[in-house]
Scaffold this active site. Structure first.
Site, PDB file in Angstrom:
ATOM      1  N   LYS A 137       1.087  -0.958  -0.125  1.00 35.42           N
ATOM      2  CA  LYS A 137      -0.095  -0.026  -0.081  1.00 35.42           C
ATOM      3  C   LYS A 137       0.447   1.013   0.353  1.00 35.42           C
ATOM      4  CE  LYS A 137      -3.374  -2.700   1.295  1.00 35.42           C
ATOM      5  NZ  LYS A 137      -4.830  -3.218  -0.228  1.00 35.42           N
TER       6      LYS A 137
HETATM    7  C1  LIG Z   1      -0.590  -7.546   2.890  1.00 31.52           C
HETATM    8  C2  LIG Z   1      -2.220  -7.626   2.299  1.00 31.52           C
HETATM    9  N1  LIG Z   1      -1.766  -8.435   0.727  1.00 31.52           N
HETATM   10  C3  LIG Z   1      -3.111  -8.350  -0.242  1.00 31.52           C
HETATM   11  C4  LIG Z   1      -3.906  -7.656  -0.299  1.00 31.52           C
HETATM   12  C5  LIG Z   1      -4.978  -8.054  -1.212  1.00 31.52           C
HETATM   13  O1  LIG Z   1      -4.981  -6.804  -2.357  1.00 31.52           O
HETATM   14  P1  LIG Z   1      -6.031  -6.265  -2.972  1.00 31.52           P
HETATM   15  O2  LIG Z   1      -7.317  -5.407  -1.342  1.00 31.52           O
HETATM   16  O3  LIG Z   1      -5.478  -4.920  -3.862  1.00 31.52           O
HETATM   17  O4  LIG Z   1      -6.596  -7.185  -3.749  1.00 31.52           O
HETATM   18  C6  LIG Z   1      -3.679  -6.287   0.559  1.00 31.52           C
HETATM   19  C7  LIG Z   1      -4.594  -5.482   0.740  1.00 31.52           C
HETATM   20  O5  LIG Z   1      -5.405  -4.945   0.246  1.00 31.52           O
HETATM   21  C8  LIG Z   1      -2.804  -6.914   1.814  1.00 31.52           C
HETATM   22  O6  LIG Z   1      -2.989  -6.171   2.534  1.00 31.52           O
HETATM   23  N1  LIG Z   2      -6.254  -5.090   2.409  1.00 31.43           N
HETATM   24  C1  LIG Z   2      -6.680  -3.688   2.044  1.00 31.43           C
HETATM   25  C2  LIG Z   2      -7.473  -3.590   2.207  1.00 31.43           C
HETATM   26  C3  LIG Z   2      -8.246  -2.271   1.378  1.00 31.43           C
HETATM   27  O1  LIG Z   2      -7.941  -2.271  -0.018  1.00 31.43           O
HETATM   28  P1  LIG Z   2      -7.709  -0.843  -0.491  1.00 31.43           P
HETATM   29  O2  LIG Z   2      -6.484  -1.618  -1.763  1.00 31.43           O
HETATM   30  O3  LIG Z   2      -9.226  -0.964  -1.088  1.00 31.43           O
HETATM   31  O4  LIG Z   2      -7.699   0.533   0.080  1.00 31.43           O
HETATM   32  C4  LIG Z   2      -6.432  -3.008   3.614  1.00 31.43           C
HETATM   33  O5  LIG Z   2      -4.867  -3.427   4.370  1.00 31.43           O
HETATM   34  O6  LIG Z   2      -6.775  -2.398   4.307  1.00 31.43           O
END
Ligand SMILES: Cc1ncc(COP(=O)(O)O)c(C=O)c1O
Ligand SMILES: N[C@@H](CCOP(=O)(O)O)C(=O)O
Length: 450
Positions: free
Chosen positions: A110
């Site tokens: 993120k």
């Molecule tokens: C460590 C981790 N892996 C995978 C994901 C999944 O990614 P996405 O929500 O973009 O599919 C998340 C949350 O979004 C995450 O925090």
């Molecule tokens: N896994 C995410 C959930 C939110 O996902 P986002 O990519 O829409 O912000 C988290 O860790 O909060």
């Protein structure tokens, strides 16, 4: 470049407006009016550093931001990563590579987008003089990355909803131990889906949005998706030339923002072979890609808590393209799903995605096996990418540092996983708030603090 809503009920807007609004006023998600063709640029871009690559990519979309300002924003955004490559690739063997996306300040993928979004917001506040209130929902990582992307920025108050007891203790500390008086971590009873649904309803109240200067940090915000596109470009350029066109990108998936970013870059002309959507036991997307039926289930807490999601926000962006850019059809599908918890696609086209599902017992076994075979410690989310029975070459996106989930790692391999930035949090005071996961309660809490 203009940006349109997946629901087609609002006029196109500029990049800065799309970023400032987060969710489109008709409840849809913004997308570029047309996807650019990147093919003519690829040879030249392959020589750029990560930040330079991000700058030239964003320049195509952020056409209402001055070039100098964009350069400053982007350059600042990649200074807090602890690896010179920003998104390094580790080769495990001839067929398996890992793209490490956890070298940012909060140790999860993120940071790539939220460091940048924090700087975009700072620039917007300086330009307009208007304060903003950021509202986000997190299953662990987005909240921490958003808070740290915005920490110390003038004119911002940050509110992050999260499911109490359903994120790792260290993820919680990353949000609740900042000591900042303009950061409000809001624990709710319920799941991430409950938090995200309530958050989206708050965004739909345009009067409230204008009143508090509401801004989004989740991947509903297009800037998040665009920033995540860049590491696919970077990874492609850094893979050996004889591998890059023949390798599947495996993406641990929850809200579908990460893999969607890669898929969009592929549609823009980067010759990625394909994608595997790797879910944990919350497998709505795996079931969809297997069967063509999108059907809601209860969110089941797992050892990969950040992927404990059923209603995947960015599925709507995929739908828009899958349904031939027909916004009316998108609205109909979203409405049916909202009312019945199910949508059956006729002649479902997997659009180049394969998928896999990994439950808790398998995650533990994978962490153990990967460590035994390669000496590599995969976090529980990354472990979902190492499913059995893969064929051909794969690059697995490692989405979080294992030290965020020390108990699961200890159980699997009998060793501690630590990181200095997390150790340091353990002696700090936790400050958190409780709120009902209803739009009214959230709005009342925010009104009292902005
Ligand atoms: C460590 C981790 N892996 C995978 C994901 C999944 O990614 P996405 O929500 O973009 O599919 C998340 C949350 O979004 C995450 O925090
Ligand atoms: N896994 C995410 C959930 C939110 O996902 P986002 O990519 O829409 O912000 C988290 O860790 O909060």
């Amino acid at each position: 470049m203009q940006f349109i809503s997946t629901r087609g009920q609002v006029p196109p807007v500029s990049f800065s407006t799309a970023v400032a609004q987060g969710l489109a006023p008709d409840g849809g998600l913004y997308l570029p009016e047309q996807l650019p063709d990147l093919k003519p640029y690829l040879a030249e871009w392959s020589k750029l550093s990560y930040a330079e690559l991000c700058e030239v990519f964003f320049a195509i979309f952020a056409t209402d931001i001055e070039a100098d300002e964009l350069k400053k924003i982007v350059t600042r955004s990649y200074t807090k990563f602890d690896h010179a490559d920003i998104a390094p690739i580790v080769k495990l063997d001839d067929d398996r590579y890992v793209l490490e996306l956890f070298h940012g300040p909060t140790l999860a993928f993120k940071d790539f987008a939220l460091q940048l979004l924090g700087n975009l917001y700072e620039s917007q506040i300086a330009r307009t003089g208007n304060r903003i209130s950021v509202l986000g929902a997190t299953s662990g990582d987005t909240g921490a990355a958003a808070i740290h992307g915005l920490l110390g920025k003038e004119g911002v108050t940050t509110f992050i909803l999260y499911p109490d007891g359903r994120i790792s203790p260290l993820q919680e500390r990353q949000m609740t131990c900042t000591g900042a008086d303009n950061v409000f971590p809001l624990a709710i009873k319920g799941s991430f889906d409950d938090a995200q649904t309530a958050m989206k309803t708050v965004f739909e109240d345009r009067e409230f949005a204008a009143e508090v200067g509401l801004s989004a940090v989740n991947s509903i915000n297009l800037a998040r998706i665009l920033a995540q596109c860049v590491y696919y470009l970077s990874a492609y350029f850094r893979l050996p030339e004889d591998v890059r066109d023949d390798i599947t990108f495996v993406v641990p998936t929850g809200n579908f923002g990460n893999v969607l970013a890669g898929w969009l870059v592929q549609r823009m002309g980067l010759p990625i072979k394909g994608f595997r959507v790797a879910t944990n036991q919350n497998d709505i997307l795996h079931r969809l890609f297997e069967s063509g039926t999108y059907q809601l289930d209860e969110v089941a807490p797992s050892v990969a808590p950040s992927m404990d999601i059923q209603v995947a926000s960015n599925f709507e962006r995929f739908l828009y393209y899958a349904e031939g850019q027909d916004s009316e059809k998108v609205r109909e599908i979203i409405q049916t799903f909202k009312e019945t918890g199910k949508y059956v696609f006729e002649n479902f086209d997997r659009a180049g995605f394969s998928s896999s599902r990994t439950d808790d017992a398998q995650i533990a076994a994978i962490i153990k096996d990967v460590y035994a075979k390669y000496g590599y410690v995969a976090d529980p989310h990354t472990a979902c990418g190492f499913s059995d029975g893969f064929e051909g070459k794969e690059i697995i996106l490692s989405t979080a540092h294992p030290a965020k989930f020390p108990d699961t790692i200890q159980d699997a391999i009998g060793e501690d996983s630590t990181h200095p930035s997390l150790e340091e949090l353990k002696s700090r005071e936790i400050v958190k708030y409780s709120v009902e996961p209803t739009p009214e309660a959230i709005k009342a809490f925010m009104r009292a603090r902005v």
